[in-house]
Each structure stands twice: as structure tokens, then as C-alpha cells.
Design a protein around this motif. Structure first.
Motif, PDB file in Angstrom:
ATOM      1  N   TRP A  21       0.837  -1.203   0.000  1.00  0.00           N
ATOM      2  CA  TRP A  21       0.000   0.000   0.000  1.00  0.00           C
ATOM      3  C   TRP A  21       0.870   1.251   0.000  1.00  0.00           C
ATOM      4  N   GLU A  22       1.950   1.202   0.752  1.00  0.00           N
ATOM      5  CA  GLU A  22       2.822   2.368   0.857  1.00  0.00           C
ATOM      6  C   GLU A  22       3.815   2.483  -0.300  1.00  0.00           C
ATOM      7  N   ARG A  23       4.405   1.354  -0.726  1.00  0.00           N
ATOM      8  CA  ARG A  23       5.543   1.396  -1.638  1.00  0.00           C
ATOM      9  C   ARG A  23       5.299   0.772  -3.006  1.00  0.00           C
ATOM     10  N   GLY A  24       4.247  -0.027  -3.152  1.00  0.00           N
ATOM     11  CA  GLY A  24       4.041  -0.756  -4.394  1.00  0.00           C
ATOM     12  C   GLY A  24       4.894  -2.008  -4.437  1.00  0.00           C
ATOM     13  N   TYR A  25       4.771  -2.738  -5.524  1.00  0.00           N
ATOM     14  CA  TYR A  25       5.463  -4.022  -5.672  1.00  0.00           C
ATOM     15  C   TYR A  25       6.977  -3.857  -5.710  1.00  0.00           C
ATOM     16  N   VAL A  26       7.453  -2.978  -6.564  1.00  0.00           N
ATOM     17  CA  VAL A  26       8.901  -2.810  -6.729  1.00  0.00           C
ATOM     18  C   VAL A  26       9.548  -2.321  -5.435  1.00  0.00           C
ATOM     19  N   GLY A  27       8.888  -1.437  -4.730  1.00  0.00           N
ATOM     20  CA  GLY A  27       9.433  -0.886  -3.492  1.00  0.00           C
ATOM     21  C   GLY A  27       9.331  -1.815  -2.302  1.00  0.00           C
ATOM     22  N   THR A  28       8.671  -2.935  -2.481  1.00  0.00           N
ATOM     23  CA  THR A  28       8.505  -3.907  -1.399  1.00  0.00           C
ATOM     24  C   THR A  28       9.535  -5.018  -1.585  1.00  0.00           C
ATOM     25  N   CYS A  98      -6.252   3.780  -2.596  1.00  0.00           N
ATOM     26  CA  CYS A  98      -6.921   2.483  -2.472  1.00  0.00           C
ATOM     27  C   CYS A  98      -5.875   1.383  -2.322  1.00  0.00           C
ATOM     28  N   PRO A  99      -5.986   0.555  -1.292  1.00  0.00           N
ATOM     29  CA  PRO A  99      -4.985  -0.503  -1.113  1.00  0.00           C
ATOM     30  C   PRO A  99      -4.984  -1.530  -2.236  1.00  0.00           C
ATOM     31  N   VAL A 100      -6.069  -1.613  -2.979  1.00  0.00           N
ATOM     32  CA  VAL A 100      -6.149  -2.544  -4.105  1.00  0.00           C
ATOM     33  C   VAL A 100      -5.892  -1.809  -5.419  1.00  0.00           C
ATOM     34  N   GLY A 101      -6.548  -0.692  -5.618  1.00  0.00           N
ATOM     35  CA  GLY A 101      -6.432   0.052  -6.869  1.00  0.00           C
ATOM     36  C   GLY A 101      -5.028   0.568  -7.148  1.00  0.00           C
ATOM     37  N   ARG A 102      -4.313   0.949  -6.107  1.00  0.00           N
ATOM     38  CA  ARG A 102      -2.945   1.456  -6.310  1.00  0.00           C
ATOM     39  C   ARG A 102      -2.034   0.406  -6.916  1.00  0.00           C
ATOM     40  N   LEU A 103      -2.312  -0.844  -6.639  1.00  0.00           N
ATOM     41  CA  LEU A 103      -1.418  -1.908  -7.088  1.00  0.00           C
ATOM     42  C   LEU A 103      -1.434  -2.095  -8.600  1.00  0.00           C
ATOM     43  N   VAL A 104      -2.575  -1.883  -9.234  1.00  0.00           N
ATOM     44  CA  VAL A 104      -2.617  -2.130 -10.680  1.00  0.00           C
ATOM     45  C   VAL A 104      -1.868  -1.068 -11.474  1.00  0.00           C
ATOM     46  N   ALA A 105      -1.467   0.001 -10.829  1.00  0.00           N
ATOM     47  CA  ALA A 105      -0.628   0.999 -11.486  1.00  0.00           C
ATOM     48  C   ALA A 105       0.835   0.544 -11.519  1.00  0.00           C
ATOM     49  N   ASP A 106       1.152  -0.452 -10.723  1.00  0.00           N
ATOM     50  CA  ASP A 106       2.507  -0.975 -10.655  1.00  0.00           C
ATOM     51  C   ASP A 106       2.770  -1.864 -11.878  1.00  0.00           C
ATOM     52  N   PRO A 107       3.802  -1.573 -12.665  1.00  0.00           N
ATOM     53  CA  PRO A 107       4.051  -2.344 -13.896  1.00  0.00           C
ATOM     54  C   PRO A 107       4.207  -3.847 -13.676  1.00  0.00           C
ATOM     55  N   GLU A 108       4.820  -4.240 -12.568  1.00  0.00           N
ATOM     56  CA  GLU A 108       5.019  -5.673 -12.299  1.00  0.00           C
ATOM     57  C   GLU A 108       3.676  -6.372 -12.097  1.00  0.00           C
ATOM     58  N   LEU A 115      -1.433 -11.684 -10.537  1.00  0.00           N
ATOM     59  CA  LEU A 115      -1.325 -10.624  -9.531  1.00  0.00           C
ATOM     60  C   LEU A 115      -2.371  -9.524  -9.739  1.00  0.00           C
ATOM     61  N   ARG A 116      -2.857  -9.398 -10.947  1.00  0.00           N
ATOM     62  CA  ARG A 116      -3.885  -8.406 -11.271  1.00  0.00           C
ATOM     63  C   ARG A 116      -5.290  -8.860 -10.840  1.00  0.00           C
ATOM     64  N   GLU A 117      -5.476 -10.166 -10.745  1.00  0.00           N
ATOM     65  CA  GLU A 117      -6.807 -10.744 -10.513  1.00  0.00           C
ATOM     66  C   GLU A 117      -7.522 -10.245  -9.247  1.00  0.00           C
ATOM     67  N   PRO A 118      -6.859 -10.135  -8.095  1.00  0.00           N
ATOM     68  CA  PRO A 118      -7.585  -9.638  -6.919  1.00  0.00           C
ATOM     69  C   PRO A 118      -8.182  -8.235  -7.130  1.00  0.00           C
ATOM     70  N   ALA A 119      -7.469  -7.374  -7.844  1.00  0.00           N
ATOM     71  CA  ALA A 119      -8.000  -6.031  -8.125  1.00  0.00           C
ATOM     72  C   ALA A 119      -9.175  -6.126  -9.086  1.00  0.00           C
ATOM     73  N   ARG A 120      -9.044  -6.961 -10.115  1.00  0.00           N
ATOM     74  CA  ARG A 120     -10.138  -7.124 -11.073  1.00  0.00           C
ATOM     75  C   ARG A 120     -11.394  -7.618 -10.371  1.00  0.00           C
TER      76      ARG A 120
END
Length: 192
Positions: A21-28, A98-108, A115-120
Motif C-alpha cells: 500500500w505504501e511502496r508498491g510491488y517494486v518498493g517492497t 486504495c490498497p487494491v487500486g494502487r497496485l494495478v498501477a505498478d508495472p510488475e 497478480l492483477r486478478e484480486p484487483a479485477r
């Protein structure tokens, strides 16, 4: 009485949820996960095959919570407008997004269907609840008979996600609040 300590798997999932939520996939990074969860390096690989599996578990947990919250919001008593309004105006941290919506902006995550499925799934639940409320309102004469519930639901969901982006860009919750109030004003016009 003190709360019993959570197991390592649970701490890994919760720590990863916060980091995503704070850093995204790459930052985690794995190191950040171990620090946030308070577990050793071996625990992650004991419970998960690697970072993608742990991230998926954390995403699924966030998505499940968000889906429960969405359904609960729309299950409340009240008119269609009141239920939609309750969802749009519910307390949120607009700057965190959004803890879910922010993730789909992450390229990974965007590049990986798994990994996209929970947001979808989460946005499908939101869309379904919004469409149902809009159709209820249309059928009750609360909204215009020609209101397109499917398109309007997509617009309302986009207002929330876009509002988060505007808030983060200005480092202020005010743009989010303006976007939501604007959407509600447009929805009120739909009753004419």
C-alpha cells in the motif's frame, strides 16, 4: 489478557499488505518484508515460494477486506442515492489511496494476470453493487428512466480512483472530496 502472537505466515501477509500500500510491488523488497513482519528470511521461503506468492496472498487479503466493506456499505438501509452516497463518502485516507487500486498501477502487477486478478475481482464487486443500486434507484423513480446504470457505475468507480490520484498529486484530501461531491451532484441531476 494479552493477545497471542500471530504466526509468521500471518505476520508476513500483514506486513506485505502495508508495504504494498505504501511502496508498491517494486518498493517492497524481501528485506523490507522481513523487517515489517518481524520474521527471519527463512520464514518467507518456508511459507511462500517467493515474493510473487507472498504478494498474491497479501493482495487477496486486501481484496477480500475491501469486497466485504463494499458489500456491507451497499447492504445498508436507505434509498439508492443514500447507499451510493454512503459508499462515496465513507471515511478513507485519500492520500494513501486504495490498497487494491494502487497496485494495478505498478508495472510488475499490471503485467501479471495472476497478480492483477484480486484487483479485477474487487472492482467487479464494486461495479455490481453500484449497478444494482443505480437500477434500484431508476426502478423506484429516484433516477431518470434512461439512466445507464452500467456506464454510471463505471464513472462512479473512476471518480473514486481518480480522486485518490488527484489527492496524492496535490498532497491534500480536498481534490478527492471535490471529485466525490461533484459525482454526487451529477447523480442528483439524474433524477430529473
Amino acid at each position: 489478557m494479552t493477545e497471542p502472537p500471530r504466526d509468521a505466515r500471518e505476520r508476513l501477509i500483514e506486513g506485505t499488505r502495508e508495504l504494498l500500500w505504501e511502496r508498491g510491488y517494486v518498493g517492497t523488497s524481501p528485506t523490507a518484508i522481513w523487517r515489517a513482519s518481524g520474521v527471519g528470511q527463512g520464514s518467507m521461503y518456508h511459507h511462500f515460494q517467493g515474493k510473487p506468492d507472498l504478494v498474491l496472498a497479501a493482495e487477496q487479503r486486501s481484496a477480500e477486506q475491501m469486497q466485504r466493506d463494499i458489500r456491507a456499505c451497499f447492504a445498508q438501509e436507505g434509498s439508492a442515492y443514500e447507499r451510493i452516497s454512503a459508499y462515496l463518502l465513507r471515511e478513507r485516507d485519500a492520500l494513501r489511496g486504495c490498497p487494491v487500486g494502487r497496485l494495478v498501477a505498478d508495472p510488475e502487477i499490471a503485467a501479471d494476470g495472476r497478480l492483477r486478478e484480486p484487483a479485477r475481482e474487487t472492482f467487479a464487486v464494486l461495479h455490481e453493487c453500484l449497478v444494482s443500486a443505480l437500477e434500484d434507484g431508476r426502478n423506484a423513480g429516484e433516477f431518470a428512466a434512461d439512466l445507464d446504470a452500467v456506464r454510471t457505475a463505471s464513472t462512479l468507480a473512476a471518480v473514486v480512483q481518480g480522486g485518490y490520484t488527484l489527492a496524492r498529486a496535490e498532497a491534500s484530501a480536498e481534490p478527492y472530496e471535490r471529485a466525490v461531491q461533484g459525482a454526487l451532484a451529477l447523480l442528483r441531476l439524474a433524477d430529473r
